[in-house]
Scaffold this motif. Sequence first.
Motif, short mmCIF file in Angstrom:
data_model
loop_
_atom_site.label_atom_id
_atom_site.label_comp_id
_atom_site.label_asym_id
_atom_site.label_seq_id
_atom_site.Cartn_x
_atom_site.Cartn_y
_atom_site.Cartn_z
N VAL A 295 -36.88 -8.45 -47.88
CA VAL A 295 -36.19 -9.66 -47.40
C VAL A 295 -37.16 -10.84 -47.32
O VAL A 295 -36.85 -11.97 -47.76
CB VAL A 295 -35.54 -9.39 -46.03
CG1 VAL A 295 -35.05 -10.69 -45.39
CG2 VAL A 295 -34.39 -8.40 -46.16
N MET A 296 -38.34 -10.60 -46.76
CA MET A 296 -39.31 -11.67 -46.61
C MET A 296 -39.82 -12.15 -47.96
O MET A 296 -40.13 -13.34 -48.14
CB MET A 296 -40.48 -11.21 -45.74
CG MET A 296 -40.10 -10.95 -44.28
SD MET A 296 -39.39 -12.38 -43.46
CE MET A 296 -40.79 -13.50 -43.45
N MET A 297 -39.94 -11.24 -48.91
CA MET A 297 -40.38 -11.63 -50.25
C MET A 297 -39.33 -12.53 -50.90
O MET A 297 -39.65 -13.57 -51.50
CB MET A 297 -40.65 -10.39 -51.11
CG MET A 297 -41.93 -9.65 -50.70
SD MET A 297 -42.04 -7.98 -51.40
CE MET A 297 -42.24 -8.34 -53.14
N PHE B 61 -50.83 -6.98 -57.33
CA PHE B 61 -51.65 -8.12 -56.90
C PHE B 61 -51.92 -9.06 -58.08
O PHE B 61 -51.83 -10.29 -57.95
CB PHE B 61 -52.98 -7.63 -56.33
CG PHE B 61 -52.84 -6.84 -55.06
CD1 PHE B 61 -51.80 -7.09 -54.20
CD2 PHE B 61 -53.76 -5.86 -54.73
CE1 PHE B 61 -51.68 -6.37 -53.02
CE2 PHE B 61 -53.64 -5.14 -53.56
CZ PHE B 61 -52.58 -5.39 -52.70
N VAL B 62 -52.27 -8.45 -59.22
CA VAL B 62 -52.57 -9.26 -60.40
C VAL B 62 -51.34 -10.08 -60.80
O VAL B 62 -51.43 -11.28 -61.11
CB VAL B 62 -53.03 -8.37 -61.56
CG1 VAL B 62 -53.19 -9.19 -62.84
CG2 VAL B 62 -54.35 -7.68 -61.21
N THR B 63 -50.19 -9.41 -60.81
CA THR B 63 -48.95 -10.09 -61.19
C THR B 63 -48.66 -11.24 -60.23
O THR B 63 -48.30 -12.36 -60.66
CB THR B 63 -47.78 -9.11 -61.18
OG1 THR B 63 -48.07 -8.01 -62.06
CG2 THR B 63 -46.49 -9.78 -61.64
N VAL B 64 -48.81 -10.99 -58.93
CA VAL B 64 -48.55 -12.03 -57.92
C VAL B 64 -49.50 -13.20 -58.12
O VAL B 64 -49.09 -14.38 -58.04
CB VAL B 64 -48.69 -11.43 -56.51
CG1 VAL B 64 -48.80 -12.54 -55.45
CG2 VAL B 64 -47.50 -10.54 -56.19
N CYS B 65 -50.76 -12.91 -58.39
CA CYS B 65 -51.74 -13.99 -58.56
C CYS B 65 -51.42 -14.83 -59.80
O CYS B 65 -51.50 -16.08 -59.77
CB CYS B 65 -53.15 -13.41 -58.67
SG CYS B 65 -53.76 -12.72 -57.11
N ILE B 66 -51.10 -14.16 -60.91
CA ILE B 66 -50.82 -14.89 -62.14
C ILE B 66 -49.55 -15.74 -62.00
O ILE B 66 -49.54 -16.95 -62.27
CB ILE B 66 -50.69 -13.92 -63.32
CG1 ILE B 66 -52.04 -13.24 -63.59
CG2 ILE B 66 -50.20 -14.65 -64.57
CD1 ILE B 66 -51.99 -12.16 -64.65
N VAL B 67 -48.46 -15.07 -61.59
CA VAL B 67 -47.19 -15.79 -61.46
C VAL B 67 -47.28 -16.84 -60.37
O VAL B 67 -46.83 -17.98 -60.53
CB VAL B 67 -46.04 -14.80 -61.18
CG1 VAL B 67 -44.73 -15.56 -60.96
CG2 VAL B 67 -45.89 -13.82 -62.32
N ILE C 45 -48.78 -17.36 -51.95
CA ILE C 45 -49.50 -16.35 -52.73
C ILE C 45 -50.22 -15.38 -51.78
O ILE C 45 -50.20 -14.16 -51.99
CB ILE C 45 -50.51 -17.03 -53.68
CG1 ILE C 45 -49.78 -17.96 -54.66
CG2 ILE C 45 -51.32 -15.98 -54.43
CD1 ILE C 45 -50.72 -18.73 -55.58
N VAL C 46 -50.84 -15.93 -50.74
CA VAL C 46 -51.53 -15.07 -49.76
C VAL C 46 -50.54 -14.11 -49.10
O VAL C 46 -50.81 -12.91 -48.95
CB VAL C 46 -52.23 -15.95 -48.70
CG1 VAL C 46 -52.82 -15.08 -47.59
CG2 VAL C 46 -53.31 -16.82 -49.34
N ALA C 47 -49.38 -14.64 -48.69
CA ALA C 47 -48.37 -13.80 -48.04
C ALA C 47 -47.87 -12.72 -49.00
O ALA C 47 -47.71 -11.55 -48.62
CB ALA C 47 -47.21 -14.66 -47.56
N PHE C 48 -47.66 -13.08 -50.27
CA PHE C 48 -47.12 -12.11 -51.23
C PHE C 48 -48.11 -10.99 -51.50
O PHE C 48 -47.70 -9.83 -51.74
CB PHE C 48 -46.75 -12.83 -52.54
CG PHE C 48 -45.28 -12.95 -52.74
CD1 PHE C 48 -44.57 -11.99 -53.42
CD2 PHE C 48 -44.58 -14.02 -52.20
CE1 PHE C 48 -43.20 -12.08 -53.59
CE2 PHE C 48 -43.22 -14.14 -52.36
CZ PHE C 48 -42.52 -13.17 -53.06
N MET C 49 -49.39 -11.29 -51.49
CA MET C 49 -50.38 -10.24 -51.74
C MET C 49 -50.31 -9.17 -50.65
O MET C 49 -50.52 -7.98 -50.90
CB MET C 49 -51.78 -10.85 -51.80
CG MET C 49 -51.99 -11.73 -53.04
SD MET C 49 -53.67 -12.32 -53.19
CE MET C 49 -54.54 -10.81 -53.56
#
Length: 611
Positions: free
Chosen positions: A176-178, A281-287, A302-306
């Motif tokens: 939900v948070m994502m 993590f890599v996907t989150v950083c790139i996107v 980005i920090v929260a998503f990691m």
Amino acid sequence: MPRMRGPAEKPADFGGVMLKLVRYCKKYLPVIVIALILGAAGTICQIIGPDQLKNMTNAIAKGMPALVHGKPVMGAVDMGEVTRIAWLLVGLYAGYAILGYAQHWMMATVTQRIAQSLRKSISDKINKLPLKYFDHTSYGDVLSRITNDVDAIGQTLGQSLGMLITSVTLFVGSLVMMFYNNVIMTVCAIVVSLLGVVIMMVIMKYSQKYFARQQLALGDVNGHVEEMYSGHIVVKAYNGEADSVRRFKKYNNDLYDSAWKSQFLSGLMNPLMNLVGNLGFVTVCIVGGALAINGQIEFGVIVAFMMYVRLFTQPLSQFAQAFQNLQRCAAASERVFGFLEEPEMSDESKKPTLLGRDPKTGEPTRVRGDVEFKHVSFGYEPGKPIIHDFSASVKAGQKVAIVGPTGAGKSTMVNLLMRFYDIDGGSMSIDGIDTSTVPRSNVHDQFSMVLQDTWVFNGTVKENIAYSKQGVTDEQIEDACKAVGLDHYIRSLPQGYDTVLDDKSSLSQGQRQLMTIARAMVQDAPILILDEATSSVDTRTEELIQKSMDQLTVGRTSFVIAHRLSTIRNADMILVMNHGDIIERGTHDELLARGGFYADLYNSQFSTLVA
């Protein structure tokens, strides 16, 4: 290192047995629900944390230097807002820790109470089950239910149930948070996580069969070692060492092969799941970087998503473990409740205690010991009678010997007399009172028994001899031991009569038998049963015991089951049984003069001794 568990045994009716468990735990349900709510609340605190870190990161980023026309321009970091968010994070993580601690404390307390209650229920049930239940159920199986199965239920309720709730909360909350923060990055994270789920399912599919093989191989190894250890004298006597080593090597190799494959495959789980997490993590950083450059999101997202990616993938492996443990819990519950639902002996709480009571005044009195069997019939299984039509009248104080070949029904008659089993037909009475009209405990109080199988429990010599008898003096215990010739040996022990007997005690089988005979003497019951009481002692000790038995039987009705016919020559009556019927009765001299079945038995033993 704890033994690896194999795959959970699947219960026949998962829903039904879990409903029974819920009903059994109903008085603890409010506490369990509160504990699970606290665990879920603590997990929510954990879920909110990354979102607040996002806000802190954004607040700091606003005050970071920015380039304007190629020149850095300093911003002002709002330390008040950063401090406020920091304290909020401290509160959230402290709340997560405190609520999690409360949940574990409550669940540990409740599950141990439930396990304690289950063990008590099983213990109470054992005392209510008829002996015929144990005719087709091993003691090891009952022991496994009270230990392994109850432990499995307790561990699942204490760990897996809480893990399942927190994992579901963590999974749903993170998702939900994502979505709340960014839909595109959430979809990318889900795709990568699905890869991890597929990998995990494939590994579980292949590893489970090797876990099953490992458990079977482990059982083979343990069984072989136990068998060879208990029979090592026979193995050596027959030069069976080579065959024993060959079989052990085979079982050991099977265990190595299955254990290696199961451990290797299950060991791949964590590295591969970490790989999936790192790919996330890599996907989150790139996107996230691409979206941040386009100004669609702030850097804090980005920090929260990691962190959310890790929180989102963490429950995936926990789900599989929790569901597997729930299956094991259901299988264990099925065995426990199956045992608790076994038919019990009839309730005799309303039956009057007539034996050992004066019929007029109701005052305690001693049973005379007149025993009568009238047309008794019995079979352990319906339609398969062992005792067909047994009738005998025994006067108080008589010594009655029951003899016959193995399987004739001698021990069965004694078991029926003590109401260990209920007869199918006829009646048995003591002092004219039908034993079926009084409680079993009232019948048991009138007997002292010495069986072929000796039983010594973990306790002092004194406690063993005075077992269950109240008000026994040291003098009575010592006199009984002197009568059977055991006093000298006991006094040679480190603490004499206060020496604790356990599995390390050096008591021989004969000494154990002597101790059980002394126990029967101390009980001082009006009726005595000796089932091969001298079978484990040498000839000299047998003579000593025989003299003691002659004294003990004075004034008591005695039933003696013996294969050594020389020990029952002075019996007042000898009942010769064969195939569940009395085929001869009389004194030793009368039966010998008759030249029948008893005479043949006696002469065959005598000729064997002479030879």
